[in-house]
Design an enzyme around this catalytic site. Structure first.
Site, PDB file in Angstrom:
ATOM      1  N   GLY A 113       0.782  -1.245   0.000  1.00 59.41           N
ATOM      2  CA  GLY A 113       0.000   0.000   0.000  1.00 59.41           C
ATOM      3  C   GLY A 113       0.807   1.284   0.000  1.00 59.41           C
ATOM      4  O   GLY A 113       0.296   2.331   0.387  1.00 59.41           O
ATOM      5  N   MET A 125      -2.926  -7.495  -7.328  1.00 59.66           N
ATOM      6  CA  MET A 125      -2.206  -8.612  -7.928  1.00 59.66           C
ATOM      7  C   MET A 125      -3.101  -9.602  -8.685  1.00 59.66           C
ATOM      8  O   MET A 125      -2.798 -10.787  -8.739  1.00 59.66           O
ATOM      9  CB  MET A 125      -1.406  -9.355  -6.838  1.00 59.66           C
ATOM     10  CG  MET A 125      -0.367  -8.483  -6.150  1.00 59.66           C
ATOM     11  SD  MET A 125       0.752  -7.681  -7.319  1.00 59.66           S
ATOM     12  CE  MET A 125       1.763  -9.084  -7.772  1.00 59.66           C
ATOM     13  N   ILE A 154      -5.344 -10.241 -12.388  1.00 61.99           N
ATOM     14  CA  ILE A 154      -5.649  -9.752 -13.735  1.00 61.99           C
ATOM     15  C   ILE A 154      -7.162  -9.592 -13.833  1.00 61.99           C
ATOM     16  O   ILE A 154      -7.922 -10.487 -13.445  1.00 61.99           O
ATOM     17  CB  ILE A 154      -5.119 -10.739 -14.795  1.00 61.99           C
ATOM     18  CG1 ILE A 154      -3.599 -10.769 -14.693  1.00 61.99           C
ATOM     19  CG2 ILE A 154      -5.581 -10.331 -16.187  1.00 61.99           C
ATOM     20  CD1 ILE A 154      -2.940 -11.772 -15.594  1.00 61.99           C
ATOM     21  N   LEU A 155      -7.587  -8.435 -14.306  1.00 67.08           N
ATOM     22  CA  LEU A 155      -9.020  -8.174 -14.418  1.00 67.08           C
ATOM     23  C   LEU A 155      -9.517  -8.645 -15.786  1.00 67.08           C
ATOM     24  O   LEU A 155      -8.842  -8.452 -16.803  1.00 67.08           O
ATOM     25  CB  LEU A 155      -9.282  -6.683 -14.229  1.00 67.08           C
ATOM     26  CG  LEU A 155      -8.929  -6.188 -12.815  1.00 67.08           C
ATOM     27  CD1 LEU A 155      -8.830  -4.670 -12.775  1.00 67.08           C
ATOM     28  CD2 LEU A 155      -9.941  -6.698 -11.792  1.00 67.08           C
ATOM     29  N   ASN A 171      -3.123   1.778 -14.031  1.00 69.99           N
ATOM     30  CA  ASN A 171      -2.248   0.851 -13.307  1.00 69.99           C
ATOM     31  C   ASN A 171      -0.839   1.428 -13.286  1.00 69.99           C
ATOM     32  O   ASN A 171      -0.482   2.227 -14.150  1.00 69.99           O
ATOM     33  CB  ASN A 171      -2.226  -0.510 -14.017  1.00 69.99           C
ATOM     34  CG  ASN A 171      -1.400  -1.541 -13.272  1.00 69.99           C
ATOM     35  OD1 ASN A 171      -1.437  -1.617 -12.039  1.00 69.99           O
ATOM     36  ND2 ASN A 171      -0.618  -2.326 -14.008  1.00 69.99           N
ATOM     37  N   HIS A 177       3.209   0.062 -13.176  1.00 69.68           N
ATOM     38  CA  HIS A 177       4.017  -1.146 -13.332  1.00 69.68           C
ATOM     39  C   HIS A 177       5.490  -0.775 -13.171  1.00 69.68           C
ATOM     40  O   HIS A 177       5.938   0.235 -13.713  1.00 69.68           O
ATOM     41  CB  HIS A 177       3.759  -1.751 -14.722  1.00 69.68           C
ATOM     42  CG  HIS A 177       4.515  -3.016 -14.932  1.00 69.68           C
ATOM     43  ND1 HIS A 177       4.112  -4.204 -14.364  1.00 69.68           N
ATOM     44  CD2 HIS A 177       5.669  -3.271 -15.590  1.00 69.68           C
ATOM     45  CE1 HIS A 177       4.989  -5.153 -14.696  1.00 69.68           C
ATOM     46  NE2 HIS A 177       5.934  -4.607 -15.438  1.00 69.68           N
TER      47      HIS A 177
END
Ligand code: GRF
Length: 207
Positions: A15, A93, A95-96, A110, A112
């Site tokens: 977080g 963590m 995958i949508l 997002n 990365h």
């Protein structure tokens, strides 16, 4: 005055990006509001941080749902309930599926820890070291149906040093993540981002 953009932050772990976004809001650098923090992990530190900061925080535990779609439906329900404008993935963590992505088309970001399209997926910092890259960094992008493949909003380069371990490189990249994620969200809430195919055009006009 216009209502502030409402963020729904999805996080599975530590977080720290959540924290940096909240700090940007509290120091009035980012004109937005956190509507809800959602985690898929009951013990996520992100949930603790959200609670300490008195933000609405809920866990939607994948194990409690018979299918990915029902799990995602519950997250969508929570995000809608809190009238979320922008979904911010901050170390989420999972995958949508296209189902989720379509529900918030062009409204999911997002971050990365590599310079995409290099080193997508897990352990991006370790991938960069193993490959022998001299430069890595971080990328904020809109989420599409692929993995780490959506249109790029901002990137920041970070040198890979000869003595770097995945941990030391991750720590230096993280410092930059905490700068560019709030900045990318700021561009969004100020309505300065326009997606043209793969490109995100940033309106740099006068404020
Ligand atoms: C960050 O490295 C981010 O780039 C990746 O997951 C990590 C999340 O860290 N997607 P934190 O939970 O925000 O501290």
């Amino acid at each position: 005055m216009a209502e502030p953009t409402i963020l729904g932050i999805l996080a599975s772990g530590r977080g720290s990006n959540l924290q940096s976004i909240i700090e940007s809001i509290r120091s009035e650098k980012l004109p937005a509001r956190v509507g809800v923090v959602v985690s898929d992990k009951p013990d996520a530190n992100a949930l603790k941080r959200a609670a300490e900061l008195s933000l609405p925080a809920i866990c939607v535990d994948r194990k409690q749902y018979p299918s990915q779609q029902e799990f995602e439906q519950e997250i969508i329900k929570q995000l809608q309930l809190h009238q979320i404008d922008l979904v911010v993935l901050a170390g989420f963590m999972r995958i949508l599926s296209p189902f989720f992505v379509h529900a918030f088309a062009n409204r999911i970001m997002n971050i990365h820890p590599s310079l995409l399209p290099a080193f997508p997926g897990k352990n991006a910092q370790e991938q960069a070291i193993r490959y022998g890259a001299k430069i890595s960094g971080c990328t904020v992008h809109f989420v599409d149906e692929g993995m780490d493949s959506g249109p790029i909003i901002l990137q920041q380069a970070v040198p890979v040093l000869p003595e770097d371990t995945p941990e030391s490189l991750a720590a230096r990249i993280l410092e930059q993540e905490h700068q560019i994620y709030p900045q990318a969200i700021k561009f969004y809430v100020e309505n300065k981002l326009r997606i043209e195919g793969r490109k995100v055009i940033i309106d740099q006009g006068n404020d």
